[in-house]
Scaffold this motif. Structure first.
Motif, PDB file in Angstrom:
ATOM      1  N   GLU A  43       0.765  -1.235  -0.091  1.00 53.98           N
ATOM      2  CA  GLU A  43      -0.074  -0.038   0.211  1.00 53.98           C
ATOM      3  C   GLU A  43       0.820   1.284   0.115  1.00 53.98           C
ATOM      4  O   GLU A  43       2.071   1.156   0.517  1.00 53.98           O
ATOM      5  CB  GLU A  43      -1.007  -0.141   1.455  1.00 53.98           C
ATOM      6  N   ASN A  44       0.389   2.366  -0.468  1.00 50.98           N
ATOM      7  CA  ASN A  44       1.124   3.664  -0.426  1.00 50.98           C
ATOM      8  C   ASN A  44       0.350   4.493   0.254  1.00 50.98           C
ATOM      9  O   ASN A  44      -0.714   5.229  -0.036  1.00 50.98           O
ATOM     10  CB  ASN A  44       0.957   4.008  -2.263  1.00 50.98           C
ATOM     11  N   GLN A  45       0.976   4.924   1.357  1.00 52.89           N
ATOM     12  CA  GLN A  45       0.549   5.992   2.384  1.00 52.89           C
ATOM     13  C   GLN A  45       0.845   7.179   1.831  1.00 52.89           C
ATOM     14  O   GLN A  45       0.365   8.408   2.244  1.00 52.89           O
ATOM     15  CB  GLN A  45       1.102   5.598   3.735  1.00 52.89           C
ATOM     16  N   TYR A  46       2.056   7.405   1.169  1.00 52.14           N
ATOM     17  CA  TYR A  46       2.734   8.600   0.797  1.00 52.14           C
ATOM     18  C   TYR A  46       2.425   9.083  -0.774  1.00 52.14           C
ATOM     19  O   TYR A  46       3.201   9.549  -1.545  1.00 52.14           O
ATOM     20  CB  TYR A  46       4.239   8.330   0.729  1.00 52.14           C
ATOM     21  N   LYS A  47       0.872   8.808  -1.059  1.00 53.81           N
ATOM     22  CA  LYS A  47       0.466   9.206  -2.403  1.00 53.81           C
ATOM     23  C   LYS A  47       0.869  10.485  -2.875  1.00 53.81           C
ATOM     24  O   LYS A  47       0.920  10.665  -4.067  1.00 53.81           O
ATOM     25  CB  LYS A  47      -0.980   8.833  -2.591  1.00 53.81           C
ATOM     26  N   ARG A  48       0.955  11.522  -1.813  1.00 49.77           N
ATOM     27  CA  ARG A  48       1.270  12.986  -2.306  1.00 49.77           C
ATOM     28  C   ARG A  48       2.500  13.116  -2.955  1.00 49.77           C
ATOM     29  O   ARG A  48       2.614  14.087  -3.930  1.00 49.77           O
ATOM     30  CB  ARG A  48       0.760  13.855  -1.073  1.00 49.77           C
ATOM     31  N   VAL A  49       3.435  12.074  -2.952  1.00 54.10           N
ATOM     32  CA  VAL A  49       4.580  12.211  -3.472  1.00 54.10           C
ATOM     33  C   VAL A  49       4.885  11.063  -4.326  1.00 54.10           C
ATOM     34  O   VAL A  49       5.614  11.045  -5.381  1.00 54.10           O
ATOM     35  CB  VAL A  49       5.834  12.560  -2.339  1.00 54.10           C
ATOM     36  N   VAL A  50       4.561   9.821  -4.016  1.00 56.65           N
ATOM     37  CA  VAL A  50       5.088   8.794  -4.614  1.00 56.65           C
ATOM     38  C   VAL A  50       4.041   8.220  -5.672  1.00 56.65           C
ATOM     39  O   VAL A  50       2.835   7.825  -5.244  1.00 56.65           O
ATOM     40  CB  VAL A  50       5.466   7.434  -3.608  1.00 56.65           C
ATOM     41  N   PRO A  51       4.270   8.228  -6.964  1.00 53.82           N
ATOM     42  CA  PRO A  51       3.519   7.461  -7.802  1.00 53.82           C
ATOM     43  C   PRO A  51       3.790   6.362  -7.857  1.00 53.82           C
ATOM     44  O   PRO A  51       5.031   5.661  -7.785  1.00 53.82           O
ATOM     45  CB  PRO A  51       4.229   8.066  -9.330  1.00 53.82           C
ATOM     46  N   TRP A  52       2.792   5.461  -8.225  1.00 54.44           N
ATOM     47  CA  TRP A  52       2.844   3.829  -7.894  1.00 54.44           C
ATOM     48  C   TRP A  52       3.881   3.178  -8.882  1.00 54.44           C
ATOM     49  O   TRP A  52       4.516   2.223  -8.627  1.00 54.44           O
ATOM     50  CB  TRP A  52       1.314   3.231  -8.249  1.00 54.44           C
ATOM     51  N   ASP A  53       4.094   3.899 -10.225  1.00 50.82           N
ATOM     52  CA  ASP A  53       4.833   3.480 -11.073  1.00 50.82           C
ATOM     53  C   ASP A  53       6.603   3.983 -11.134  1.00 50.82           C
ATOM     54  O   ASP A  53       7.215   3.728 -12.059  1.00 50.82           O
ATOM     55  CB  ASP A  53       4.543   3.531 -12.567  1.00 50.82           C
ATOM     56  N   GLY A  54       6.547   4.788 -10.192  1.00 50.49           N
ATOM     57  CA  GLY A  54       7.758   5.612 -10.018  1.00 50.49           C
ATOM     58  C   GLY A  54       8.101   6.570 -11.190  1.00 50.49           C
ATOM     59  O   GLY A  54       7.188   7.280 -11.745  1.00 50.49           O
ATOM     60  N   ASN A  55       9.267   7.020 -11.283  1.00 48.07           N
ATOM     61  CA  ASN A  55       9.801   7.913 -12.186  1.00 48.07           C
ATOM     62  C   ASN A  55      10.481   7.257 -13.358  1.00 48.07           C
ATOM     63  O   ASN A  55      11.539   6.854 -13.292  1.00 48.07           O
ATOM     64  CB  ASN A  55      10.596   8.976 -11.414  1.00 48.07           C
ATOM     65  N   ARG A  56       9.788   7.284 -14.656  1.00 44.06           N
ATOM     66  CA  ARG A  56      10.224   6.577 -15.621  1.00 44.06           C
ATOM     67  C   ARG A  56      11.606   7.159 -16.230  1.00 44.06           C
ATOM     68  O   ARG A  56      12.544   6.496 -16.662  1.00 44.06           O
ATOM     69  CB  ARG A  56       9.151   6.355 -16.864  1.00 44.06           C
ATOM     70  N   ALA A  57      11.743   8.581 -16.358  1.00 44.75           N
ATOM     71  CA  ALA A  57      12.824   9.082 -16.729  1.00 44.75           C
ATOM     72  C   ALA A  57      13.990   8.794 -15.888  1.00 44.75           C
ATOM     73  O   ALA A  57      15.270   8.509 -16.415  1.00 44.75           O
ATOM     74  CB  ALA A  57      12.504  10.728 -16.950  1.00 44.75           C
ATOM     75  N   ALA A  58      13.786   8.733 -14.669  1.00 47.80           N
ATOM     76  CA  ALA A  58      14.971   8.371 -13.662  1.00 47.80           C
ATOM     77  C   ALA A  58      15.357   7.021 -13.799  1.00 47.80           C
ATOM     78  O   ALA A  58      16.683   6.725 -14.057  1.00 47.80           O
ATOM     79  CB  ALA A  58      14.492   8.634 -12.104  1.00 47.80           C
ATOM     80  N   LEU A  59      14.321   6.082 -14.117  1.00 49.93           N
ATOM     81  CA  LEU A  59      14.923   4.846 -14.199  1.00 49.93           C
ATOM     82  C   LEU A  59      15.360   4.503 -15.506  1.00 49.93           C
ATOM     83  O   LEU A  59      16.483   3.752 -15.674  1.00 49.93           O
ATOM     84  CB  LEU A  59      13.518   3.796 -14.010  1.00 49.93           C
ATOM     85  N   ARG A  60      15.157   5.125 -16.588  1.00 51.93           N
ATOM     86  CA  ARG A  60      15.658   5.077 -17.678  1.00 51.93           C
ATOM     87  C   ARG A  60      17.153   5.548 -17.743  1.00 51.93           C
ATOM     88  O   ARG A  60      18.193   5.012 -18.260  1.00 51.93           O
ATOM     89  CB  ARG A  60      15.043   5.944 -18.805  1.00 51.93           C
ATOM     90  N   ALA A  61      17.362   6.579 -17.075  1.00 47.55           N
ATOM     91  CA  ALA A  61      18.830   7.364 -17.125  1.00 47.55           C
ATOM     92  C   ALA A  61      19.714   6.262 -16.121  1.00 47.55           C
ATOM     93  O   ALA A  61      20.816   5.998 -16.458  1.00 47.55           O
ATOM     94  CB  ALA A  61      18.672   8.744 -16.164  1.00 47.55           C
ATOM     95  N   MET A  62      19.203   5.707 -14.957  1.00 50.12           N
ATOM     96  CA  MET A  62      19.947   4.623 -14.399  1.00 50.12           C
ATOM     97  C   MET A  62      20.140   3.442 -15.356  1.00 50.12           C
ATOM     98  O   MET A  62      21.381   2.805 -15.118  1.00 50.12           O
ATOM     99  CB  MET A  62      18.952   4.173 -13.108  1.00 50.12           C
ATOM    100  N   ALA A  63      19.149   2.947 -15.954  1.00 51.46           N
ATOM    101  CA  ALA A  63      19.585   1.851 -16.909  1.00 51.46           C
ATOM    102  C   ALA A  63      20.531   2.020 -17.997  1.00 51.46           C
ATOM    103  O   ALA A  63      21.265   1.237 -18.305  1.00 51.46           O
ATOM    104  CB  ALA A  63      18.118   1.356 -17.384  1.00 51.46           C
ATOM    105  N   GLU A  64      20.397   3.399 -18.457  1.00 50.58           N
ATOM    106  CA  GLU A  64      21.664   3.611 -19.570  1.00 50.58           C
ATOM    107  C   GLU A  64      22.904   3.510 -18.993  1.00 50.58           C
ATOM    108  O   GLU A  64      23.897   3.319 -19.711  1.00 50.58           O
ATOM    109  CB  GLU A  64      21.350   4.947 -20.121  1.00 50.58           C
ATOM    110  N   VAL A  65      23.030   4.255 -17.785  1.00 49.55           N
ATOM    111  CA  VAL A  65      24.578   4.297 -17.243  1.00 49.55           C
ATOM    112  C   VAL A  65      24.992   3.101 -16.259  1.00 49.55           C
ATOM    113  O   VAL A  65      26.390   2.853 -16.387  1.00 49.55           O
ATOM    114  CB  VAL A  65      24.598   5.559 -16.553  1.00 49.55           C
ATOM    115  N   PHE A  66      24.058   2.500 -15.628  1.00 49.41           N
ATOM    116  CA  PHE A  66      24.483   1.567 -14.544  1.00 49.41           C
ATOM    117  C   PHE A  66      24.093   0.287 -15.082  1.00 49.41           C
ATOM    118  O   PHE A  66      23.085  -0.133 -15.676  1.00 49.41           O
ATOM    119  CB  PHE A  66      23.920   1.640 -13.359  1.00 49.41           C
ATOM    120  N   GLU A  67      25.040  -0.787 -14.474  1.00 47.18           N
ATOM    121  CA  GLU A  67      24.455  -2.062 -14.468  1.00 47.18           C
ATOM    122  C   GLU A  67      24.651  -2.991 -13.152  1.00 47.18           C
ATOM    123  O   GLU A  67      25.446  -2.237 -12.220  1.00 47.18           O
ATOM    124  CB  GLU A  67      25.298  -3.101 -15.655  1.00 47.18           C
TER     125      GLU A  67
END
Lengths: 102, 375
Positions: free
Chosen positions: B246-270
């Motif tokens: 469950e998500n109590q912190y809905k005012r800040v946390v989207p259920w699916d996260g931040n796609r641009a941030a995840l994409r940047a991590m996936a591009e640079v890190f393994e």
């Protein structure tokens, strides 16, 4: 470490480097909008800032909530210190100045 | 807008406390882990323990990036300062963390070029401003911070800045939770999930904890009321025999996260095959390394890093405290040899470490809710 600081976008950068000027309780600094590429960000919008990068777009009331959170956690000072520290303190934006590239 | 200094709806805090007492089955003992160091800090600061019945116990988890970093990594990072052309840049949180031969701050006192930055992009700026120097950013943090490091490396590549590198110590929270759940001396009933990490990764990565391990997870905000509400939500699930995220912190946390941030991590890190965590030992696929395509900005590729391994001081029981097996005050060194002024273990260094929080708030409780709210 995990401070998330609410700030208001006052100007978008003119170049394509996803820079913007934010204001946090009167202090203006540049932050990076690269993590909000999927959002449409305009001057006047509120964002949560972490280590110099805007992480999420929030509403004004959520920004007020987050301000209070920092205050009651005793981290307002640390937050302001962090905002002041962005840009290595060699670029000052006083509240009276217009932001870069607006 | 001004900072204001008041609790959100004290009567709601009082109600949440009542609801927790009502929901908690008196014949059971609940062990709930708050994963995030920010939550640990808030729990101590507000004396939230005092609002909980004695059979609802909060266990402080591994979510303080400074605390879980083994000393060998600090030694490795600082080894770069032996090069006279180097600048070592790190967040302020790292500056007092002891390495074998001193903390970054002590290195600075000995004349090494050590700088505090508040953003990885400012470390890159140092490189622009000092083209004759090699600037190394000592990167730490969970998924909250890793995307910013990733974007900074992308920017260095775009601008062709070659005197900049990153010593990457970014870790990921899910494998640490798995390691804790797999630990034989650990029994937990549920998790208060991290707030800001989840703005990046969203809530889905926790689903296995609910589905496979049958433990509820509630992603929580940082105010006293947020944390208490999250405990209410956990106890409600436990009472109904449910296990979901469950998500109590809905005012800040989207259920699916931040796609641009995840994409940047996936591009640079393994993922690294394994990484050592202080107190938890080696955990497979628990940390990020810079992909070969960005090797030029990887300090571990650029410099001869010795690969130091330092075992924690035997007397210090950081590992047991980190796993929640011991309370901070049960460690033999707590408050004697190991204090925030003279930290031996990393849990004493950061204000988000459970030992420092316990030490700072055990004698004086500046703002306990129990005092602020008439119960």
């Amino acid at each position: 470490m995990c401070l998330a600081i609410p700030g208001r976008i006052v100007a978008l950068g003119a170049d394509s480097h996803n820079q913007a000027v934010v204001e946090v309780v009167g202090v203006r600094r540049k932050v990076d909008l690269g993590l909000l590429q999927e959002e449409s960000i305009q001057p006047g919008d509120w964002v949560l800032i972490h280590v110099g990068f805007a992480m999420s777009k929030i509403s004004e009331s959520e920004a007020a909530d987050q301000m209070r959170t920092l205050a009651i956690l005793g981290e307002s000072e640390a937050a302001i210190q962090e905002i002041r520290g962005y840009g290595l303190e060699d670029e000052k934006y006083s509240s009276n100045e217009r932001g870069a590239g607006s | 807008m001004k900072y204001v200094d008041e609790f959100r709806e004290p009567e709601l805090i009082s109600k949440a406390g009542e609801e927790i007492r009502r929901l908690a089955d008196r014949t059971r003992h609940y062990r709930i882990m708050e994963v995030c160091g920010g939550h640990t800090h808030a729990i101590y600061r507000f004396g939230l323990k005092d609002l909980l019945p004695s059979n609802v116990e909060l266990i402080h988890g591994p979510g303080c990036p400074v605390c879980v970093l083994p000393m060998g990594r600090i030694d490795d990072g600082l080894s770069v300062t032996a090069n006279p052309d180097s600048i070592f840049a790190a967040f302020g949180d790292m500056m007092r963390v002891p390495g074998t031969h001193g903390s970054p701050l002590e290195y600075k006192a000995r004349g090494m070029d050590v700088r505090i930055v508040y953003s990885p992009s400012d470390a890159l700026k140092l490189a622009r401003m000092n083209p004759e120097k090699q600037v190394m950013f000592f990167a730490i943090g969970f998924e909250t911070t890793a995307p910013s490091t990733a974007l900074t490396i992308l920017r260095a590549k775009l601008e062709g800045i070659r005197n900049f590198s990153v010593f990457c110590n970014h870790v990921t929270i899910i494998p640490a939770i798995r390691a804790i759940l797999d630990s034989p001396d650990m029994r937990l009933d549920g998790f208060v999930g991290p707030g800001h990490v989840s703005t990046v990764i969203g809530c889905r990565p926790y689903e296995w904890i609910a589905q496979d391990e049958r433990k509820p997870v509630v992603v929580s905000g940082f105010e006293p009321l947020d944390i208490l509400q999250s405990i209410v939500m956990l106890l409600r699930q436990l009472r109904r025999g449910e296990a979901k995220v469950e998500n109590q912190y809905k005012r800040v946390v989207p259920w699916d996260g931040n796609r641009a941030a995840l994409r940047a991590m996936a591009e640079v890190f393994e993922l690294r095959p394994y990484f050592e965590w202080r107190g938890l030992g080696f955990i497979s696929q628990s940390a990020l390394k810079i992909r070969p395509a960005y090797a030029e900005w990887d300090a571990e590729q650029r410099f001869a890093v010795p690969g130091v391994r330092v075992t924690d001081p035997k007397a210090a029981q950081c590992g047991e405290v980190l796993k929640g097996v011991l309370k901070p005050s049960q460690c033999k060194l707590f408050g004697r040899e190991c204090t925030p002024e003279t930290p031996i273990g990393a849990l004493m260094v950061s204000s988000e470490g459970s030992c420092a929080a316990h030490y700072n708030y055990q004698h004086h409780k500046p703002v306990t809710i129990a005092n602020a709210v008439a119960l």
